[in-house]
Each structure stands twice: as C-alpha cells, then as structure tokens.
Design an enzyme around this catalytic site. Structure first.
Site, PDB file in Angstrom:
ATOM      1  CB  SER A  12       2.673   1.657  -3.503  1.00 20.13           C
ATOM      2  OG  SER A  12       2.638   2.744  -4.401  1.00 20.13           O
TER       3      SER A  12
ATOM      4  CE1 TYR B  23      -2.484   5.468  -9.938  1.00 18.83           C
ATOM      5  CE2 TYR B  23      -2.364   7.762  -9.248  1.00 18.83           C
ATOM      6  CZ  TYR B  23      -2.708   6.456  -8.992  1.00 18.83           C
ATOM      7  OH  TYR B  23      -3.270   6.119  -7.800  1.00 18.83           O
TER       8      TYR B  23
ATOM      9  NE  ARG C  14       0.394   5.876  -6.220  1.00 18.08           N
ATOM     10  CZ  ARG C  14       0.629   4.825  -6.987  1.00 18.08           C
ATOM     11  NH1 ARG C  14       0.578   4.932  -8.293  1.00 18.08           N
ATOM     12  NH2 ARG C  14       0.914   3.667  -6.464  1.00 18.08           N
TER      13      ARG C  14
ATOM     14  CD  GLN D  66       7.190   7.578  -0.347  1.00 11.96           C
ATOM     15  OE1 GLN D  66       7.898   7.312   0.628  1.00 11.96           O
ATOM     16  NE2 GLN D  66       7.695   7.961  -1.503  1.00 11.96           N
TER      17      GLN D  66
ATOM     18  CG  ASP E  28       0.552   4.407  -2.555  1.00  7.49           C
ATOM     19  OD1 ASP E  28      -0.507   3.891  -2.975  1.00  7.49           O
ATOM     20  OD2 ASP E  28       1.433   4.852  -3.312  1.00  7.49           O
TER      21      ASP E  28
END
Length: 380
Positions: A131, A226, A120, A125, A128
């Site tokens: 997300s 996390y 991450r 991004q 991901d």
C-alpha cells in the site's frame, strides 16, 4: 545481533532504511551495518549513516556476518555463495512468482520474511509495503501520463478558443488507483473508474470521479483487499463497458493484479483499435504480464500512435519518499521479530509473523508457497 542494510541492485533506487530512521532501529538494541553507497540513489550518503554511528561494510562482510539482512529485492546467485546459513532475510521477494527461489533459500537454511505477503488486516496497515508503495505509484503514474500526453490536462477557456479537459480512465481502484484518481482530479481531468469491487464505489465518487458499475461481480470481501478472478459472463459485460470507455479516454491507467497469477487482460486487441492516437496507457501491472496485450515490463513503446508505458516499480522513481515509507513499514515489522534484548524471535503465534514467513529452519513453511513448490516438484 547485527542487522544490516544491503545496497540494491540497479535499476532499484530505494534503500531499506534511511539515515534518519537508524535511531529507531538502534533502540531495538541491535548493531547496525550498512553496505557502502547503499542509500546513494535515495539521496542518503554514507556520511549520513556514519553520523548515526553505524558501521559501513562491503557486501561480502555483510553477507558473511549479519544476523538479519534488509534487502528490498532478492539476493543474487553470488550473494547466496557468501551468505551464512541461519541468516534472516527481510524484503519484498514476490514468493508467489518465485517459489523455486524460495525453495533454494530454504535449502540454504535461510529464514525469509517477505513483507509483501503480510495479511492485509487493520493491525498490519503500518507494515503494508504494497500500500505505501502503490500510493506513490498511483501519484507518479498520472504525472508520467501528463508528461507524455501531447495536450493539456485541465480545461482552458481563452480568447483563442476553449480546450476541453483530458479524459482519464482508471482500471482498478485499489491504493494506486485511488491516488491516481485524486492526482488526475487535482490536475483538472475528468475521471472514470472501473473496479470489480462495488464496495469502492463510494471512495471513487468521494474523490470526484465517476464509477462505472458492472453487475454480477464475484465477492471479493475475503481476498484481503485484492481483486479476484471473475466469471466469463462478468468478464464479457466488463469488456463491453471498457470497450466504450477506452474509445473516449485520453489517458488510461491500469492497476489490476491477482496475487500469484498473471495480470488479467483488461484491454483486448479489439479495444486497442478503439483507442485514439495520441492517448497514453500507464500499465502498473507490467511485472505480472500487464493489462494490455502490448505491455512490456520496464519499456515504453508506441503502438499505432498510442504510448504504452509498462512500469510496476514507479515508486522507485521517487526513491527518498518511497524509502522513507518503506523503512517505516520495515521498522514496525522488526518490532515483531526482535525482542527487548535485541535477539531474533520467530513468534509464529502472531498471524503477521506467520503470514509473511516463507522459509524457516530449512523448510518452506508458508502454506501457499509449499503448494507451489510441491506442484513444481511434480512437474519436474
């Protein structure tokens, strides 16, 4: 090289790539195959794919002939009987919970990229999937709660009397939690939020919610966004604060998970006795055990007048948009493993490729999964 899109097994409604995204895949100079009815539940017809000049094939043909297979979830035992050695699999395989299956994939000489393991980082991004899908889950969790809750969300002042706003408690301010805050606030609820990471306080407050702070949290800066396990002392402080908060809440949304471990029990049996009848709990950590003692994955139960919904895959209830976002994540990652000539390249110098490659050339190559496989071997 053939890149194929498999149809997901029920109850999954998403598809790896939508017809509108096929052009981007074909620009990588690959041949695209799609399993019959792969996008049906995401409102993407076979005709939509045919208009993009892709081949519609049956499942066996795809498994036997494809070079890269896109499948959100893992393969079935029957699939493994047909798939050719050397095939590349790309999806969300939760290898931290399925180490034995990853070992089996390695033994079949399959190259597995589990995109949920991608580091991450800022560069990652756009790839991901956790997300992109959690954002949808947080939104849908609030709508589901509003549907199940037997009262209004916003405050109403009428000639017949006033209705106070619903009180929403959100445990965990990650991507899902933050979207849940924003959605609940739009619906007029009063929102309180717990999170073990003090760094999210500003984000929570900017969305109009109250951040309930518990001192002494373990540093989570190295955990890649996390949560991390907390000390017993911190957990006792946290439970005391949560006990007070659940007694006031009408809606509780829990999102806390720790990679590779059982979800932390945030709402204890004692706390359950303090929750009002008619309240609703949406537990997004249900697939890893849940944040309450009475969560059952993929089930909605009534516990002493409290509705508890266990659902870790709410994104699949919005299959078109979920597939669109997921597909964009996958297309971005494919650019790292397909070269300009349309051939597969395993560039392990790239931290993103290395970070989510689980098996390669007959071996489990991901360090964390290797440890789990070795530990299982010792136990056997």
């Amino acid at each position: 090289m053939i890149v194929s899109i498999l149809k997901e097994i029920a109850p999954e409604n998403r598809v790896s790539i939508l017809p509108e995204q096929i052009d981007a895949l074909q620009k990588m100079h690959v041949e695209v195959w799609v399993e019959m009815s792969a996008g049906e539940k995401a409102h993407a017809t076979d005709n939509g794919y045919l208009l993009k000049n892709v081949a519609i094939k049956d499942r066996t043909a795809i498994l036997q002939s494809s070079d890269i297979i896109l499948s959100i979830n893992g393969l079935t035992p029957n699939d493994l009987a047909h798939i050719k050695p050397g095939t590349v699999l790309l999806g969300v395989f939760q290898p931290l919970f399925n180490a034995a299956l990853m070992k089996h994939y390695a033994e079949r000489n399959l190259t597995v990229f589990s995109i949920d393991m991608i580091p991450r980082t800022t560069r990652a991004q756009s790839m991901d999937v956790l997300s992109s899908q959690a954002n949808i889950a947080g939104y849908k969790a609030v709508l589901l709660a509003a549907d199940l809750y037997p009262r209004y969300f916003p405050m109403f002042m009428t000639a017949a009397g006033s209705i106070p706003p619903a009180k929403v408690l959100i445990l965990g301010a990650g991507v899902a939690g933050l979207q849940a805050i924003a959605t609940a606030r739009r619906l007029g609820a009063v929102v309180e939020v717990f999170d073990t990471r003090p760094a999210v306080k500003e984000e929570v407050m900017s969305l109009g919610a109250k951040f309930v702070e518990v001192e002494g949290a373990a540093d989570a800066t190295a955990a890649g966004g996390y949560a991390v396990e907390q000390s017993k002392e911190y957990q006792q402080k946290q439970q005391k604060k949560i006990f007070e908060a659940v007694g006031k809440a009408d809606i509780i949304i829990t999102t806390a998970q720790i990679p590779g471990k059982k979800a932390p029990l945030l709402i204890t049996e004692e706390m359950m006795l303090n929750i009002k009848r008619g309240s609703v709990i949406i537990d997004l950590a249900a697939a890893t055990g849940g944040n309450t003692p009475h969560t059952h994955n993929n089930k909605t139960i009534d516990y002493n007048g409290i509705t508890i919904v266990g659902n870790s895959n709410l994104a699949a209830t919005m299959p078109y948009d979920a597939s669109k976002l997921y597909g964009k994540n996958i297309l971005n990652f494919l650019q790292l493993i397909i070269n300009k000539e349309g051939a597969f390249v395993a560039n392990f110098e790239d931290e993103l490729v290395k970070g989510c490659c689980i098996t390669y050339d007959g071996d489990v190559v991901h360090d964390k999964i290797k440890v789990l496989v070795d530990s299982a071997g010792v136990l056997e």
